[in-house]
Write a protein that holds these residues in place. Structure first.
Motif, PDB file in Angstrom:
ATOM      1  N   GLY A 158       0.790  -1.222   0.000  1.00  0.00           N
ATOM      2  CA  GLY A 158       0.000   0.000   0.000  1.00  0.00           C
ATOM      3  C   GLY A 158       0.821   1.270   0.000  1.00  0.00           C
ATOM      4  O   GLY A 158       0.264   2.358   0.093  1.00  0.00           O
ATOM      5  N   ALA A 159       2.159   1.151  -0.093  1.00  0.00           N
ATOM      6  CA  ALA A 159       3.006   2.347  -0.063  1.00  0.00           C
ATOM      7  C   ALA A 159       2.728   3.246  -1.254  1.00  0.00           C
ATOM      8  O   ALA A 159       2.690   4.471  -1.142  1.00  0.00           O
ATOM      9  N   ARG A 160       2.526   2.622  -2.430  1.00  0.00           N
ATOM     10  CA  ARG A 160       2.266   3.419  -3.626  1.00  0.00           C
ATOM     11  C   ARG A 160       0.941   4.162  -3.502  1.00  0.00           C
ATOM     12  O   ARG A 160       0.833   5.349  -3.829  1.00  0.00           O
ATOM     13  N   GLU A 161      -0.083   3.462  -3.011  1.00  0.00           N
ATOM     14  CA  GLU A 161      -1.387   4.094  -2.835  1.00  0.00           C
ATOM     15  C   GLU A 161      -1.293   5.240  -1.833  1.00  0.00           C
ATOM     16  O   GLU A 161      -1.907   6.294  -2.014  1.00  0.00           O
ATOM     17  N   ARG A 165      -2.191   9.243  -2.431  1.00  0.00           N
ATOM     18  CA  ARG A 165      -3.140   9.976  -1.576  1.00  0.00           C
ATOM     19  C   ARG A 165      -2.481  11.210  -0.968  1.00  0.00           C
ATOM     20  O   ARG A 165      -3.100  12.268  -0.875  1.00  0.00           O
ATOM     21  N   THR A 166      -1.216  11.065  -0.541  1.00  0.00           N
ATOM     22  CA  THR A 166      -0.520  12.188   0.069  1.00  0.00           C
ATOM     23  C   THR A 166      -0.312  13.317  -0.928  1.00  0.00           C
ATOM     24  O   THR A 166      -0.275  14.496  -0.543  1.00  0.00           O
ATOM     25  N   ALA A 167      -0.177  12.974  -2.195  1.00  0.00           N
ATOM     26  CA  ALA A 167       0.036  14.001  -3.228  1.00  0.00           C
ATOM     27  C   ALA A 167      -1.197  14.854  -3.459  1.00  0.00           C
ATOM     28  O   ALA A 167      -1.098  15.916  -4.088  1.00  0.00           O
ATOM     29  N   VAL A 168      -2.350  14.432  -2.956  1.00  0.00           N
ATOM     30  CA  VAL A 168      -3.587  15.192  -3.153  1.00  0.00           C
ATOM     31  C   VAL A 168      -3.492  16.573  -2.502  1.00  0.00           C
ATOM     32  O   VAL A 168      -3.889  17.586  -3.084  1.00  0.00           O
ATOM     33  N   ALA A 197     -11.153  13.673  -2.228  1.00  0.00           N
ATOM     34  CA  ALA A 197     -10.289  13.048  -3.235  1.00  0.00           C
ATOM     35  C   ALA A 197      -9.650  11.725  -2.798  1.00  0.00           C
ATOM     36  O   ALA A 197      -9.617  10.778  -3.595  1.00  0.00           O
ATOM     37  N   PRO A 198      -9.099  11.596  -1.564  1.00  0.00           N
ATOM     38  CA  PRO A 198      -8.446  10.340  -1.197  1.00  0.00           C
ATOM     39  C   PRO A 198      -9.312   9.092  -1.355  1.00  0.00           C
ATOM     40  O   PRO A 198      -8.847   8.091  -1.926  1.00  0.00           O
ATOM     41  N   PRO A 199     -10.584   9.071  -0.878  1.00  0.00           N
ATOM     42  CA  PRO A 199     -11.395   7.873  -1.108  1.00  0.00           C
ATOM     43  C   PRO A 199     -11.612   7.580  -2.590  1.00  0.00           C
ATOM     44  O   PRO A 199     -11.653   6.417  -3.001  1.00  0.00           O
ATOM     45  N   VAL A 200     -11.763   8.649  -3.389  1.00  0.00           N
ATOM     46  CA  VAL A 200     -11.928   8.453  -4.836  1.00  0.00           C
ATOM     47  C   VAL A 200     -10.670   7.841  -5.431  1.00  0.00           C
ATOM     48  O   VAL A 200     -10.735   6.922  -6.248  1.00  0.00           O
ATOM     49  N   VAL A 201      -9.506   8.358  -4.999  1.00  0.00           N
ATOM     50  CA  VAL A 201      -8.236   7.815  -5.488  1.00  0.00           C
ATOM     51  C   VAL A 201      -8.097   6.352  -5.090  1.00  0.00           C
ATOM     52  O   VAL A 201      -7.675   5.504  -5.886  1.00  0.00           O
ATOM     53  N   ALA A 206      -7.941   0.723  -6.624  1.00  0.00           N
ATOM     54  CA  ALA A 206      -8.434  -0.636  -6.384  1.00  0.00           C
ATOM     55  C   ALA A 206      -9.035  -1.212  -7.665  1.00  0.00           C
ATOM     56  O   ALA A 206      -8.822  -2.393  -7.986  1.00  0.00           O
ATOM     57  N   THR A 207      -9.769  -0.379  -8.399  1.00  0.00           N
ATOM     58  CA  THR A 207     -10.358  -0.832  -9.654  1.00  0.00           C
ATOM     59  C   THR A 207      -9.287  -1.183 -10.666  1.00  0.00           C
ATOM     60  O   THR A 207      -9.368  -2.179 -11.378  1.00  0.00           O
TER      61      THR A 207
END
Length: 210
Positions: A158-161, A165-168, A197-201, A206-207
């Motif tokens: 999950g590091a990439r995810e 998210r942090t870049a948002v 934005a984070p939940p959308v990302v 995941a998709t």
């Protein structure tokens, strides 16, 4: 039998633990200081008048909004900070100054939040608060990047995810800085994206992974 302490086993908390304890304390104090910008209305002409009280409370709406935003953002950054140091080793020297840079941005946030609450329609006040959040986000990202490069942090699942998210936050803050000179309301409303934005990302990633 010698009563002198064994210097090879110093009785102290590991370095990384001290950094985490200090950071948690600073975040807790900053969250507490935030509430000081909220003020009870001055003496009402009619203390029993609900409408007059509501009017006076409405005049402090800007302070309340900036308090809620700041509280949420600090809580988010604390969560990111916790996830970073959860994967850290006991060698803290690589990260300590980046951590202090992060703590600087957190300790100054009560001031920038209060400034924003007092001057919600002033683009400079909006920009100062946005820059504060931008620097807080960049300092946490710098800790993660430097820690991985120096081998202090290990990239887990999950590091990439998490990085996406942090870049948002920097993107949203940069957008709001540009918007503030056109419309301060548009700039402040754009901060809603920090929560949306984070939940959308996460869903998009995941998709894609599926």
């Amino acid at each position: 039998m010698s009563s002198e302490p064994d210097s090879s086993r110093p009785d102290r908390e590991p370095g990384i633990g001290r950094l985490i304890s200090l950071s948690d304390a600073v975040v807790a104090i900053s969250l507490t200081l935030l509430v000081l910008q909220l003020h009870v209305p001055d003496q009402l002409r009619n203390p029993n008048s609900a409408s007059e009280l509501a009017t006076q409370l409405g005049k402090g709406g800007g302070q309340l909004v900036s308090y809620v935003i700041s509280f949420y953002v600090i809580a988010q950054f604390w969560g990111v900070h916790r996830r970073i140091f959860r994967r850290a080793s006991d060698e803290e020297s690589v990260l300590e100054w980046w951590n202090f840079a992060f703590l600087f941005t957190i300790t100054v946030m009560p001031f920038t939040s209060d400034l924003l609450g007092a001057y919600t329609q002033n683009p400079l006040a909006v920009d100062i608060f946005a820059v504060n959040l931008l620097l807080a986000s960049l300092s946490t990202q710098a800790m993660a990047v430097v820690g991985r490069r120096k081998g202090v942090l290990i990239s887990g699942p999950g590091a990439r995810e998490g990085a996406v998210r942090t870049a948002v936050v920097p993107v949203v803050m940069a957008l709001s800085i540009a918007l503030s000179w056109w419309s301060t309301s548009a700039a402040t409303y754009s901060w809603i994206l920090i929560a949306v934005a984070p939940p959308v990302v996460d869903r998009l990633l995941a998709t894609r992974k599926a």
